[in-house]
Design an enzyme around this catalytic site. Structure first.
Site, mmCIF file in Angstrom:
data_model
loop_
_atom_site.group_PDB
_atom_site.id
_atom_site.type_symbol
_atom_site.label_atom_id
_atom_site.label_comp_id
_atom_site.label_asym_id
_atom_site.label_seq_id
_atom_site.Cartn_x
_atom_site.Cartn_y
_atom_site.Cartn_z
ATOM 1 N N THR A 1 33.551 71.728 193.011
ATOM 2 C CA THR A 1 32.240 72.375 193.051
ATOM 3 C C THR A 1 31.405 71.877 194.229
ATOM 4 O O THR A 1 30.902 72.667 195.035
ATOM 5 C CB THR A 1 31.496 72.100 191.719
ATOM 6 O OG1 THR A 1 32.339 72.491 190.647
ATOM 7 C CG2 THR A 1 30.193 72.849 191.648
ATOM 8 N N VAL A 2 31.243 70.569 194.338
ATOM 9 C CA VAL A 2 30.342 70.032 195.370
ATOM 10 C C VAL A 2 31.005 70.052 196.751
ATOM 11 O O VAL A 2 30.368 70.441 197.751
ATOM 12 C CB VAL A 2 29.866 68.598 195.002
ATOM 13 C CG1 VAL A 2 28.869 68.091 196.040
ATOM 14 C CG2 VAL A 2 29.231 68.580 193.617
ATOM 15 N N LYS B 1 43.799 67.320 194.918
ATOM 16 C CA LYS B 1 44.912 66.901 194.059
ATOM 17 C C LYS B 1 46.048 67.902 194.201
ATOM 18 O O LYS B 1 47.214 67.543 194.282
ATOM 19 C CB LYS B 1 44.402 66.889 192.608
ATOM 20 C CG LYS B 1 45.225 66.097 191.664
ATOM 21 C CD LYS B 1 44.463 66.027 190.355
ATOM 22 C CE LYS B 1 45.159 65.180 189.344
ATOM 23 N NZ LYS B 1 44.354 65.070 188.134
ATOM 24 N N GLU C 1 22.423 60.562 197.959
ATOM 25 C CA GLU C 1 21.355 61.502 197.583
ATOM 26 C C GLU C 1 21.788 62.480 196.485
ATOM 27 O O GLU C 1 20.993 62.838 195.603
ATOM 28 C CB GLU C 1 20.901 62.284 198.827
ATOM 29 C CG GLU C 1 19.767 63.259 198.599
ATOM 30 C CD GLU C 1 18.438 62.590 198.253
ATOM 31 O OE1 GLU C 1 17.874 61.919 199.111
ATOM 32 O OE2 GLU C 1 17.985 62.739 197.109
ATOM 33 N N GLY D 1 28.283 78.273 181.794
ATOM 34 C CA GLY D 1 28.727 77.268 182.753
ATOM 35 C C GLY D 1 27.674 76.229 183.104
ATOM 36 O O GLY D 1 27.727 75.606 184.161
ATOM 37 N N LYS E 1 21.897 58.138 185.878
ATOM 38 C CA LYS E 1 20.934 58.511 186.918
ATOM 39 C C LYS E 1 19.688 57.632 186.835
ATOM 40 O O LYS E 1 19.120 57.243 187.856
ATOM 41 C CB LYS E 1 20.574 59.991 186.785
ATOM 42 C CG LYS E 1 21.785 60.899 187.025
ATOM 43 C CD LYS E 1 21.528 62.314 186.559
ATOM 44 C CE LYS E 1 22.758 63.203 186.711
ATOM 45 N NZ LYS E 1 22.612 64.484 186.028
HETATM 46 N N1 NAP Z 1 29.064 69.672 189.932
HETATM 47 C C1 NAP Z 1 27.798 69.378 190.185
HETATM 48 O O1 NAP Z 1 26.921 70.250 190.132
HETATM 49 C C2 NAP Z 1 27.415 67.978 190.580
HETATM 50 C C3 NAP Z 1 26.060 67.666 190.796
HETATM 51 C C4 NAP Z 1 25.707 66.383 191.220
HETATM 52 C C5 NAP Z 1 26.696 65.423 191.383
HETATM 53 N N2 NAP Z 1 28.000 65.744 191.135
HETATM 54 C C6 NAP Z 1 29.017 64.715 191.347
HETATM 55 O O2 NAP Z 1 29.835 65.092 192.452
HETATM 56 C C7 NAP Z 1 31.171 64.625 192.270
HETATM 57 C C8 NAP Z 1 32.131 65.796 192.354
HETATM 58 O O3 NAP Z 1 31.834 66.716 191.320
HETATM 59 P P1 NAP Z 1 32.490 68.185 191.272
HETATM 60 O O4 NAP Z 1 31.754 68.903 190.210
HETATM 61 O O5 NAP Z 1 32.560 68.747 192.633
HETATM 62 O O6 NAP Z 1 33.953 67.823 190.737
HETATM 63 P P2 NAP Z 1 35.231 68.810 190.682
HETATM 64 O O7 NAP Z 1 34.815 70.200 190.787
HETATM 65 O O8 NAP Z 1 36.014 68.378 189.486
HETATM 66 O O9 NAP Z 1 36.055 68.415 191.998
HETATM 67 C C9 NAP Z 1 36.788 67.229 192.126
HETATM 68 C C10 NAP Z 1 37.671 67.308 193.358
HETATM 69 O O10 NAP Z 1 38.371 66.064 193.489
HETATM 70 C C11 NAP Z 1 39.774 66.333 193.655
HETATM 71 N N3 NAP Z 1 40.540 65.280 192.990
HETATM 72 C C12 NAP Z 1 40.382 64.842 191.707
HETATM 73 N N4 NAP Z 1 41.293 63.889 191.423
HETATM 74 C C13 NAP Z 1 42.048 63.744 192.541
HETATM 75 C C14 NAP Z 1 43.178 62.933 192.869
HETATM 76 N N5 NAP Z 1 43.716 62.087 191.985
HETATM 77 N N6 NAP Z 1 43.683 63.019 194.114
HETATM 78 C C15 NAP Z 1 43.166 63.875 195.017
HETATM 79 N N7 NAP Z 1 42.104 64.681 194.779
HETATM 80 C C16 NAP Z 1 41.553 64.610 193.541
HETATM 81 C C17 NAP Z 1 40.022 67.665 192.960
HETATM 82 O O11 NAP Z 1 41.196 68.263 193.530
HETATM 83 P P3 NAP Z 1 41.724 69.703 193.061
HETATM 84 O O12 NAP Z 1 40.666 70.675 193.515
HETATM 85 O O13 NAP Z 1 43.011 69.919 193.759
HETATM 86 O O14 NAP Z 1 41.839 69.634 191.569
HETATM 87 C C18 NAP Z 1 38.723 68.419 193.288
HETATM 88 O O15 NAP Z 1 38.823 69.084 194.536
HETATM 89 C C19 NAP Z 1 31.158 63.913 190.896
HETATM 90 O O16 NAP Z 1 30.977 62.550 191.087
HETATM 91 C C20 NAP Z 1 29.969 64.532 190.185
HETATM 92 O O17 NAP Z 1 29.400 63.668 189.205
HETATM 93 C C21 NAP Z 1 28.380 66.989 190.740
#
Ligand code: NAP
Length: 429
Positions: A13-14, A45, A129, A187, A205
């Site tokens: 997502t991010v 991954k 941030e 979602g 946080k």
């Molecule tokens: N989502 C939000 O709105 C939001 C807001 C603020 C902060 N955050 C923070 O931002 C961070 C990312 O969140 P997200 O929502 O973007 O997470 P996400 O959608 O689950 O994305 C995680 C990414 O990491 C990759 N990944 C996970 N395990 C891996 C491994 N073992 N080896 C290689 N790549 C790996 C995944 O690969 P694949 O794509 O191939 O599975 C995916 O691209 C988190 O710390 C979250 O707390 C998120």
């Protein structure tokens, strides 16, 4: 123009928001910073997965070492999430002389001290941030814009899922379960919402805000945390009668040499600006000794909003990389300035909802119990419930939690008290 080569870890997502934001505003970003940002490798991954953004397949890697050991990469952007691989990758990236940007609240809240020390040891910087309230600028305002203030109190709505649920319960009359189901359908919530509902996500946080606002990074065990699972439609209706809303608030408050940190469902007056924060939005209300009261409001998550926060860090990292002498740590001090005060010592007003036997003398018995523990009552509402029982709602004046707990323990032993249905803190700032 200088070029910064970025190793992006995570394209979910991010990560996708970062790529899309960089593409959309590339011209403005390089003109304003005087730096060209080139995402040269992207760790995922599963290389075969369909992506939300266009990405050159040759850039995709699956092992952190392919980024960490690449001498051309000077900035690592960690967007994997969790604490295992993320922590290991961040520490190794710092050791290999790279600056780090992350949006990982769990990582900073739980392992912040170790990571900041590692950054300092290597004379590198770490930026986060995006870790608190997604797209709302909070970290830099606290570090920079409010740098002259002594922060006295912060009150945050820092979790979109719980705010969405409470808004639906209050505005549409949904039950907790129905509101949660809808949050999942649209979602606004993780597949497993446990950390949201329990308050843990907001507690991470709050820990980071405590670090920035009070120069004190707590152990997560020291942040009192209570979720919204016990908030019922009945409590919501009573809150309305009392001119209040129920919100899951993350509250940090300085009191003498200590600070109180808690994430708790609270009743708060409808007049307070934070009470009007609806749906999945987040907000942070800050009280400083110079600025007085300010509030930050906006989307607390999401691909582009969080991508915007991460990109602002990337630009800051880029600018600071070429500054000489380079190193003052972007984060604050690594030594805690205050002690975390125990929850029992905290003073607040409370709402209590009880079911009692409906017979003469019960009211005065209950008032007497509170009085004997030094808890004074501000108001009492009585509603008839069933034949021999009555529901009563009490509002206390400010009282030490220890005294309230003692009064509750005593009440629960009384024959005339059938049930203590709920106790909710009342935020009165
Ligand atoms: N989502 C939000 O709105 C939001 C807001 C603020 C902060 N955050 C923070 O931002 C961070 C990312 O969140 P997200 O929502 O973007 O997470 P996400 O959608 O689950 O994305 C995680 C990414 O990491 C990759 N990944 C996970 N395990 C891996 C491994 N073992 N080896 C290689 N790549 C790996 C995944 O690969 P694949 O794509 O191939 O599975 C995916 O691209 C988190 O710390 C979250 O707390 C998120």
């Amino acid at each position: 123009m200088e070029t910064i080569k970025i190793g992006l870890m995570g394209l979910g997502t991010v990560g996708s928001g970062v790529i899309e934001g960089l593409k959309k505003n590339q011209k403005e970003i390089s003109e304003r910073s005087g730096i060209e940002f080139d995402v040269s490798k992207v760790m995922v991954k599963d290389k075969q997965k369909k992506r939300m953004v266009e990405i050159d397949e040759k850039k995709l890697v699956t092992e952190p070492e392919e980024i960490i050991n690449d001498p051309d990469i000077n900035l690592v952007v960690e967007l994997i999430g969790g604490c295992d691989l993320a922590k290991d990758s961040v520490l190794k990236a710092l050791d290999s002389g790279k600056d780090v940007v992350t949006a990982n609240k769990d990582l900073i809240a739980t392992h912040g001290k170790e990571i900041f020390e590692k950054a300092k040891e290597n004379k590198r910087n770490i930026y986060f941030e995006g870790s608190v309230a997604g797209g709302i600028p909070l970290i830099k305002p606290l570090q920079e814009s409010l740098a002259a203030d002594k922060i006295e109190k912060v009150i945050g709505i820092l979790n979109g899922t719980t705010n969405y649920i409470l808004t639906k319960m209050s505005d549409v009359g949904y039950s907790f379960d129905r509101a949660l189901e809808e949050a999942q359908t649209y979602g606004f919530c993780e597949a497993d919402p446990t950390n949201d509902i329990s308050g843990l996500d907001a507690a991470y946080k709050l820990a980071i805000l405590s670090y920035l606002g009070f120069e004190t990074l707590p152990d997560m065990k020291e942040v009192y945390c209570s979720g919204i699972e016990n908030v019922s439609q009945r409590d919501i209706q009573y809150a309305k009668k009392l001119g209040m809303e129920i919100k899951l608030l993350a509250v940090g408050e300085k009191e003498g040499d200590g600070i109180f940190l808690a994430v708790v469902p609270c009743m708060i007056s409808k007049e307070h600006p934070i009470a009007s924060v609806k749906g999945e939005n987040n907000a942070l209300f800050v009280k400083g000794n110079l600025v007085d009261e300010v509030m930050f409001y906006g989307p607390g998550a999401g691909s582009l909003p969080t991508g915007s926060a991460v990109l602002s860090d990337i630009i800051k990292a880029g600018k600071e990389m070429f500054k000489e002498p380079v190193k003052e740590l972007s984060a604050g001090s690594e030594n805690n300035k205050y002690k975390i005060a125990p929850r029992e010592e905290f003073e607040a007003s409370f709402y209590l909802r009880l079911v009692v036997k409906d017979k003469p003398g019960v009211f005065s018995e209950i008032a007497g119990v509170f009085g004997s523990y030094g808890v004074s009552l501000e108001s009492i509402i009585q509603e008839k419930k069933e034949d021999e029982y009555a529901e009563i709602v009490l509002l206390t004046h400010k009282t030490k939690i220890k005294n309230l707990d003692d009064a509750i323990a005593d009440l629960e032993k009384r024959e005339n008290v059938y049930e203590l249905s709920n106790v909710i803190q009342v935020e009165k700032s």
